[in-house]
Design a protein around this motif. Structure first.
Motif, short mmCIF file in Angstrom:
data_model
loop_
_atom_site.label_atom_id
_atom_site.label_comp_id
_atom_site.label_asym_id
_atom_site.label_seq_id
_atom_site.Cartn_x
_atom_site.Cartn_y
_atom_site.Cartn_z
N ASN A 72 0.82 -1.20 0.00
CA ASN A 72 0.00 0.00 0.00
C ASN A 72 0.85 1.26 0.00
O ASN A 72 1.78 1.40 0.80
N ASN A 132 -5.99 4.29 2.13
CA ASN A 132 -6.33 2.89 1.92
C ASN A 132 -6.16 2.10 3.21
O ASN A 132 -5.19 2.32 3.95
N GLU A 167 -1.09 -7.08 4.33
CA GLU A 167 -1.00 -5.67 3.95
C GLU A 167 0.35 -5.14 4.40
O GLU A 167 0.75 -5.35 5.55
N ASN A 221 2.30 -1.52 4.48
CA ASN A 221 2.32 -0.08 4.27
C ASN A 221 3.77 0.39 4.24
O ASN A 221 4.40 0.51 5.31
#
Length: 255
Positions: free
Chosen positions: A116, A121, A141, A143
């Motif tokens: 990401n 988001n 995920e 980041n």
């Protein structure tokens, strides 16, 4: 023959057919204003670069990873009144992510990293639901902007078109950065309500009300050298994660 078989957009069926990929990386950014000096595609450029460079380092150490074409639209509900900021609602993101996961699952590529590049988001709740639907998958995920301590690299804090992002873009795509005289100061108007200002209560920021130039954080100490050092350390660390994630037994990930 593809010279970068870990980049799907550059890779042909012959290469894909002959390669046992074990991990896919999905860069996910946004299309939005970034102060007066950075392009609308900043989040996409950074996410794509970081994904590909991290994959390259992992591939060279034997990890069979592949970077999928990036998703260029993110949740931009707080910037929807800013011209050509393009919003993708969370339920649309969920549908896109579900279809990508469904494809990978059918093709027996059971590990996915959503890399990401946009603060608006948030994929965690999607992953919780999709893991139930696709129990063979292992989805995470990542980041990238939370991996390192920015204070070790940059002098002025911020979170949008700031010193860090500007330094990154000067290192990755300097031709897309406007001349210095155009750079806004990224001054942010803070919440009046203490809990929101201190961060333990949350509501969405309305971007046109908090920033005159759409930036948050003064970029004017940015430099390509800072970006190069930051990106080198960042992709080194992410590549090590990709190697470990690629090689792990997805049914035995706890000590």
């Amino acid at each position: 023959m593809s010279t970068r078989p870990y980049v799907l957009a550059e890779t042909n069926w012959k290469t894909v057919k002959e390669t046992n990929y074990t991990l896919a990386i999905l860069p996910w950014g946004a299309t939005e204003a970034h102060n007066y000096h950075l392009p609308y595609s900043t989040d996409n450029i950074e996410a794509q670069y970081i994904s590909i460079e991290s994959a390259r380092k992992a591939w060279e150490k034997g990890a069979k990873v592949v970077v999928l074409p990036g998703i260029p639209f993110g949740v931009n509900t707080g910037q929807i009144d800013i011209k050509l900021c393009i919003n993708m609602n969370p339920n649309t993101q969920y549908a896109v992510l579900r279809d990508v996961i469904d494809s990978l699952n059918r093709q027996e590529i059971f590990k996915l990293v959503v890399l990401n590049g946009h603060g608006g988001n948030n994929f965690r709740q999607f992953i919780r639901e999709l893991q139930l639907q696709y129990p063979q998958m292992l989805i995470t995920e990542l980041n990238w902007f939370r991996v390192l301590d920015d204070k070790k690299y940059f002098s002025v804090p911020g979170d949008h078109a700031d010193e860090m992002e500007t330094s990154n873009m000067l290192a990755i795509a300097p031709e897309l950065v406007a001349p210095f005289e155009y750079w806004g100061d990224g001054k942010e108007r803070k919440f009046k309500i203490k809990g929101m200002r201190d961060g333990w209560a949350w509501t969405e920021r309305k971007w046109s009300l908090i920033s005159e130039d759409t930036g948050v954080g003064n970029p004017k100490n940015a430099a390509a050298e800072k970006g190069k050092k930051y990106l080198e350390d960042l992709t080194n660390l992410i590549s090590e994660f990709l190697i470990e994630f690629s090689n792990c037994d997805k049914n035995n990930i706890y000590e």
